[in-house]
Design a protein around this motif. Structure first.
Motif, mmCIF file in Angstrom:
data_model
loop_
_atom_site.group_PDB
_atom_site.id
_atom_site.type_symbol
_atom_site.label_atom_id
_atom_site.label_comp_id
_atom_site.label_asym_id
_atom_site.label_seq_id
_atom_site.Cartn_x
_atom_site.Cartn_y
_atom_site.Cartn_z
ATOM 1 N N VAL A 376 22.366 8.487 39.375
ATOM 2 C CA VAL A 376 23.425 7.502 39.169
ATOM 3 C C VAL A 376 23.509 7.040 37.719
ATOM 4 C CG1 VAL A 376 24.058 5.110 39.699
ATOM 5 C CG2 VAL A 376 23.500 6.701 41.548
ATOM 6 N N SER A 377 22.365 6.776 37.098
ATOM 7 C CA SER A 377 22.376 6.303 35.715
ATOM 8 C C SER A 377 23.059 7.308 34.791
ATOM 9 C CB SER A 377 20.946 6.041 35.243
ATOM 10 O OG SER A 377 20.939 5.609 33.900
ATOM 11 N N ALA A 378 22.749 8.573 34.980
ATOM 12 C CA ALA A 378 23.387 9.617 34.170
ATOM 13 C C ALA A 378 24.879 9.715 34.486
ATOM 14 C CB ALA A 378 22.707 10.959 34.405
ATOM 15 N N GLY A 379 25.233 9.480 35.757
ATOM 16 C CA GLY A 379 26.645 9.496 36.133
ATOM 17 C C GLY A 379 27.436 8.397 35.445
ATOM 18 N N VAL A 380 26.861 7.197 35.381
ATOM 19 C CA VAL A 380 27.508 6.079 34.685
ATOM 20 C C VAL A 380 27.635 6.398 33.202
ATOM 21 C CG1 VAL A 380 27.270 3.655 34.011
ATOM 22 C CG2 VAL A 380 26.724 4.357 36.355
ATOM 23 N N THR A 381 26.554 6.899 32.611
ATOM 24 C CA THR A 381 26.558 7.239 31.187
ATOM 25 C C THR A 381 27.607 8.292 30.874
ATOM 26 O OG1 THR A 381 24.211 6.694 30.944
ATOM 27 C CG2 THR A 381 25.160 8.184 29.303
ATOM 28 N N ALA A 386 32.698 9.894 28.432
ATOM 29 C CA ALA A 386 34.004 10.552 28.503
ATOM 30 C C ALA A 386 35.099 9.623 27.985
ATOM 31 C CB ALA A 386 34.293 10.981 29.938
ATOM 32 N N TRP A 387 35.010 8.352 28.338
ATOM 33 C CA TRP A 387 35.989 7.390 27.848
ATOM 34 C C TRP A 387 35.802 7.098 26.364
ATOM 35 C CZ3 TRP A 387 40.490 5.337 29.260
ATOM 36 C CH2 TRP A 387 40.916 5.597 30.566
ATOM 37 N N ASP A 388 34.563 7.118 25.896
ATOM 38 C CA ASP A 388 34.323 6.970 24.456
ATOM 39 C C ASP A 388 34.999 8.103 23.689
ATOM 40 O OD1 ASP A 388 32.803 4.707 24.912
ATOM 41 O OD2 ASP A 388 30.874 5.742 24.754
ATOM 42 N N ALA A 389 34.875 9.311 24.210
ATOM 43 C CA ALA A 389 35.498 10.468 23.571
ATOM 44 C C ALA A 389 37.012 10.332 23.559
ATOM 45 C CB ALA A 389 35.083 11.746 24.299
ATOM 46 N N ALA A 390 37.572 9.870 24.681
ATOM 47 C CA ALA A 390 39.021 9.709 24.772
ATOM 48 C C ALA A 390 39.523 8.716 23.738
ATOM 49 C CB ALA A 390 39.399 9.254 26.181
ATOM 50 N N ARG A 397 34.572 18.459 25.452
ATOM 51 C CA ARG A 397 33.444 19.401 25.372
ATOM 52 C C ARG A 397 32.733 19.305 24.024
ATOM 53 N NH1 ARG A 397 32.919 22.315 29.727
ATOM 54 N NH2 ARG A 397 34.693 22.528 31.150
ATOM 55 N N THR A 398 33.488 19.043 22.988
ATOM 56 C CA THR A 398 32.865 18.837 21.676
ATOM 57 C C THR A 398 31.974 17.605 21.703
ATOM 58 O OG1 THR A 398 34.763 19.859 20.566
ATOM 59 C CG2 THR A 398 33.330 18.443 19.225
ATOM 60 N N TYR A 399 32.480 16.528 22.293
ATOM 61 C CA TYR A 399 31.729 15.283 22.373
ATOM 62 C C TYR A 399 30.474 15.454 23.230
ATOM 63 C CZ TYR A 399 31.413 10.141 22.141
ATOM 64 O OH TYR A 399 31.026 8.847 21.885
ATOM 65 N N ALA A 400 30.589 16.303 24.272
ATOM 66 C CA ALA A 400 29.469 16.496 25.202
ATOM 67 C C ALA A 400 28.335 17.329 24.604
ATOM 68 C CB ALA A 400 29.974 17.170 26.479
ATOM 69 N N ALA A 401 28.598 18.048 23.527
ATOM 70 C CA ALA A 401 27.604 18.981 22.982
ATOM 71 C C ALA A 401 26.284 18.301 22.631
ATOM 72 C CB ALA A 401 28.185 19.686 21.757
ATOM 73 N N THR A 402 26.351 17.041 22.207
ATOM 74 C CA THR A 402 25.124 16.325 21.819
ATOM 75 C C THR A 402 24.799 15.185 22.789
ATOM 76 O OG1 THR A 402 26.437 14.885 20.368
ATOM 77 C CG2 THR A 402 25.433 16.848 19.376
ATOM 78 N N PRO A 404 23.599 14.869 26.645
ATOM 79 C CA PRO A 404 23.152 15.624 27.827
ATOM 80 C C PRO A 404 23.773 15.152 29.135
ATOM 81 C CG PRO A 404 21.291 15.069 26.407
ATOM 82 C CD PRO A 404 22.461 14.335 25.861
ATOM 83 N N ALA A 405 23.929 13.857 29.328
ATOM 84 C CA ALA A 405 24.489 13.365 30.591
ATOM 85 C C ALA A 405 25.922 13.845 30.763
ATOM 86 C CB ALA A 405 24.432 11.838 30.646
ATOM 87 N N LEU A 406 26.700 13.774 29.709
ATOM 88 C CA LEU A 406 28.087 14.225 29.772
ATOM 89 C C LEU A 406 28.149 15.743 29.899
ATOM 90 C CD1 LEU A 406 31.086 13.630 29.640
ATOM 91 C CD2 LEU A 406 30.927 13.589 27.130
ATOM 92 N N GLN A 407 27.306 16.438 29.173
ATOM 93 C CA GLN A 407 27.289 17.905 29.246
ATOM 94 C C GLN A 407 27.013 18.344 30.675
ATOM 95 O OE1 GLN A 407 27.775 20.250 26.606
ATOM 96 N NE2 GLN A 407 27.895 21.608 28.367
ATOM 97 N N SER A 408 26.047 17.727 31.313
ATOM 98 C CA SER A 408 25.699 18.090 32.684
ATOM 99 C C SER A 408 26.825 17.730 33.645
ATOM 100 C CB SER A 408 24.415 17.378 33.094
ATOM 101 O OG SER A 408 24.054 17.705 34.414
#
Length: 413
Positions: A376-381, A386-390, A397-402, A404-408
């Protein structure tokens, strides 16, 4: 100058369109099915509804709805009617009966949908509107920018109070901003309201003592009016910061009374909206429906979400969200907070932010948080990232590269 209420409709009729329009105007004001001596020209001038505009769109050979008058052609139009405010005064229940009452049942009508509503300033003076809105919600939740990242207790029903509190603890420890009861969970014997609030707020208050931050929980207080007032007071007594009610269940009178009583933000669920809106030939557009509830005093209002599990198109969802924040009157905005829900993940963040133009909203995700492989914690993060990137205008996908929670998360969203 007489203040007037103005409503715009999509209309389909097998009758002469102007005759049908005048029939509706009469039915919803001073007229009836035959001419009465008491309806003098002076009375009709003073109190009758007026046909302000009638624009023909097209003609079809079959009616959209059953039960109307038989005809070989059915004309579709945009119809604008107006009523003098003096007919009803600034009264929301009577307003609903006026603009959305018997007119739907007239034989001349084979399709009718309320599209837009314009109200005189007198309604702003009679009804207080939202007490908290986005500013108050940010103050109570501690989320000063970006959306409130939220979720819904799931399963909707079946958990007891302690099991509910355990789920809330996972979410609070994971950094969630907002949690709401499901609309189906209010005060069932298996999960009584008072026990649930007591157990959940113990978790929320303990976490606040540790972190200085209090998660906002919208407890579903839907019920009879005296029950809603009691439940509101119970939430307030235990340190809660939000209550929730189902609009179509409690009605305008119930919501207005709750607003007068409430010291907390009111999270409004639109359960049942589909039966009012799903047929394009009958019912309401959200733009015409939501002013009733903003005037009645709701602070948060559900609008569905992009690429959702229901029938709303993305265009309909964004139009609904925009209508919730659009000023109702020249000098008083009465904006509510749009709540995006229904199969939401971080994949909708960029499109939602771009379409709405801001992040003054609540984004609730169930599976999009609970389904994260790392918990759950990783899901919230991941949803927050994702909203920070928006908001930063960076490709997901660029934002997720660094991160891990978003990448996963991208692997299961």
């Amino acid at each position: 100058m007489t203040q007037r209420i103005v409503a715009k409709y999509w209309m389909e009729t097998g009758d002469d369109p102007m005759r049908a329009a005048e029939t509706i105007a009469g039915e919803q004001s001073s007229g009836t099915f035959l001419k009465l001596a008491a309806e003098t020209p002076e009375l009709k001038e003073r109190s009758g509804a007026r046909v302000e505009a009638l624009d023909i769109l097209d003609v079809v050979d079959a009616p959209s709805l059953p039960g109307g008058m038989a005809s070989k052609r059915y004309t579709r139009c945009l119809l604008t009617l107006s009523w003098p405010l003096e007919n009803l005064g600034p009264c929301l229940p009577t307003l609903m009966a006026t603009v959305a009452g018997n007119l739907f049942e007239l034989r001349q009508v084979s399709g009718l949908r309320l599209l837009e509503l314009q109200l005189p300033e007198a309604f702003a003076q009679a009804y207080p509107g939202p007490a908290f809105g986005m500013a108050g919600t940010r103050r109570l939740s501690g989320v000063q920018q970006g959306p409130l990242i939220g979720t819904i207790i799931k399963p909707s029903v079946g958990l007891n109070p302690q099991e509910t509190a355990e789920q809330v603890k996972m979410l609070v420890d994971g950094g969630i901003d907002f949690i709401k009861d499901d609309e189906l969970q209010a005060n069932g014997p298996h999960c009584s309201f008072e026990e649930r609030v007591t157990a959940v707020m113990r978790v929320v208050n303990d976490a606040e003592q540790r972190s200085g931050r209090k998660t906002m929980v919208a407890f579903n207080i839907t019920g009879e009016l005296d029950q809603m007032k009691h439940r509101h007071d119970w939430v307030l007594r235990h340190g809660g910061t939000c209550v929730m009610a189902c609009l179509n269940s409690v009605g305008l009178v119930g919501m207005s009374a709750l607003r007068r009583h409430s010291a907390l933000p009111i999270h409004a669920h639109r359960a049942g909206w589909g039966f009012l809106s799903r047929s394009p030939a009958l019912g309401w557009d959200f733009a015409a429906w939501q002013p009733f509830w903003r005037l009645a005093g709701v602070d948060h209002l559900h609008v569905n979400g992009l690429r959702n599990k229901f029938s709303d198109s993305d265009e309909t969802v964004i139009a609904a969200a925009r209508s919730v924040i659009r000023p109702l009157f020249k000098d008083q905005a009465m904006a509510a907070v749009p709540v995006f829900s229904s199969a939401q993940t971080g994949l909708q963040a960029h499109d939602t932010f771009k379409a709405l133009g801001n992040a003054d909203l609540i984004c609730t995700a169930g599976g999009g948080i609970f389904g994260h492989p790392q918990g759950v914690s990783a899901g919230v993060t991941a949803l927050r990232e994702a909203w920070d990137a928006a908001q930063a205008g960076i490709d997901l996908r660029t934002y997720a590269a660094t991160r891990p929670a978003l990448q996963s998360a991208l692997g299961f969203w």
